[in-house]
Design an enzyme around this catalytic site. Sequence first.
Site, PDB file in Angstrom:
ATOM      1  N   LYS A 164     -10.068   1.977  -2.274  1.00 56.39           N
ATOM      2  CA  LYS A 164     -10.395   1.433  -0.956  1.00 56.39           C
ATOM      3  C   LYS A 164     -11.800   1.862  -0.538  1.00 56.39           C
ATOM      4  CE  LYS A 164      -8.580   0.941   3.751  1.00 56.39           C
ATOM      5  NZ  LYS A 164      -7.539   1.366   4.710  1.00 56.39           N
ATOM      6  N   GLU A 200       0.847  -1.191   0.000  1.00 59.44           N
ATOM      7  CA  GLU A 200       0.000   0.000   0.000  1.00 59.44           C
ATOM      8  C   GLU A 200       0.886   1.246   0.000  1.00 59.44           C
ATOM      9  OE1 GLU A 200      -3.276   2.113   3.013  1.00 59.44           O
ATOM     10  OE2 GLU A 200      -2.033   0.443   3.688  1.00 59.44           O
ATOM     11  N   CYS A 248      -5.034  -2.691   3.098  1.00 58.78           N
ATOM     12  CA  CYS A 248      -4.710  -2.599   4.522  1.00 58.78           C
ATOM     13  C   CYS A 248      -5.751  -3.288   5.380  1.00 58.78           C
ATOM     14  CB  CYS A 248      -4.528  -1.134   4.922  1.00 58.78           C
ATOM     15  SG  CYS A 248      -3.670  -0.924   6.508  1.00 58.78           S
TER      16      CYS A 248
END
Length: 537
Positions: A345, A281, A398
């Site tokens: 995300k 990330e 994440c």
Amino acid sequence: MIQWIKRNWECLRAFALKRPYISLAISGAMAVLGFAPIFFWPAYGLAIFILFGLLDEAKSLDNRFWRLFCRGWVFGFFHFLFGMFWVGAAFLVDAEQFAWLMPFAVTLLPAGLAIFYGLAAVLFGISGNKVFRVFWFAFCIGLFEYLRGNILTGLPWNLPAYIWKAGGAISQSGAVVGPYGVSVITIFVFSSFAVIREKFGKAICLAALAVFATAWLYGVIRLNVQSQPVASDGIRIAVGNAGFSQKQLFTPGNENRVASEYLKLLNSREAMAADVVVWPEGTFPILALEDGNLLYEINQLLGQRTLIFGAPRREFGTLGESYYNSIAWLKAGNGMPQTLAIYDKYHLVPFGEYLPFGAMFRALGISSLVSIGEVFTKGPSPKTIEIAGLPAIDPRVCYEIIFPNFRQKQQAPADWIVNVSVDAWYGDLLGPDQHYNQARWRSIETGLPLVRSASGGWSAIVNGKGQALIEIRSGGEMVSAILPQKIPNTPYSIYGEIIYGGIMLIFAYMGIVFGRISVLCLLTLEKISRLLSGKGQ
């Protein structure tokens, strides 16, 4: 020896009853030893044993519901304080701006999460004094752990199930009942020993041990019997990172050094032999998809490989700029790489990536921790990434990987999970290890292999049973393996939390309904048995 154990046990029991809040604080902290990287589950089991006993004792006191809440909250506060103190490390990356917030974050997060344990304790207070209240206790903890993982954006960190290391025998039950189901069973097994000396308590303990043995036996069978696989076509994946801390990554003037180190990794032996290269990330401290020079250099080195990496990006709209925490898929093109796919995300971190009640917090001088832009914008929804020549991908950025029920049922099926992360935010203590263990549980539940690249944490390639084929904790290198075959159609991937819901109904029935009538039934059966025995004589 037995007498010595009895004497000391009675001393400990007397101390716990005399100093319940001190005992609960110690127990809550001790329970953390059950989680990664230690996995000393007896410490967690003892903590649950003590929690059950002290909540049970509080039911007979004046103002019992308030006392129950306070006892549950104290246990939860110290449990989360010691289990998640590492969140403070994120506030030291830019210490000048954020260090003053660290004490608040380290204490307020556990204080908020502990409310769920306080409420679970209050609900436990409606149970009677019969031995079957142990079922109700497991139900109460299981219910509020599920709520903790789902309401107010949810934070299912360190669920009771995670004391079982992913890839081990007990963890395999996650493929059937999911982590919430395993959590309920775990609480039931440990708390059952608290009633062993009561009437029918031994039967409860034997039932709990039978459940545990069944879970273990299922795990052994699943680990040793090959399930019918779906071919991965022998695709070789390379994962790794350049080894920069978050502070180093965003040091002004360090952009060229970061780019140079990652380009070297692209030329490493492991990466050169791979079909797909995965970086973490926020790989670069810039908007990489807008940097023509960097993209040109990547294109020159990429060859036939596909590059997957975390790439924050921005879009321009009528209301100004919007920033997204994204994953990009690149393939070599004519002069510049082709962008095959983008995933933005969906589940953002409150305060880390956006500010709830933003205007209020900005007025107090509080901003999010993002290093590019002010806040990130939420992506449209979880989705399956489908690219020609690659198995279908379930992307997770994440901490999206910690949510068991993240994928939506209407999505196209996936063949593997790609998780890119920056575990460097967590420091070098418990956080990266806890995150990695939870990520591996997603493979068990879905049967999908996991490909994970995390800076400051574990990069790995994991099979559908949660076992790592290759893993590294350090940076500055790449490792590779053939993408494992997936295990299709696990019960959890088909039914989700329905099985967990069934378990909860059984436990609620056993704890409340059955608990009120069962003792009378058992006593009646006992009298009948005595009468029959007397007739036989």
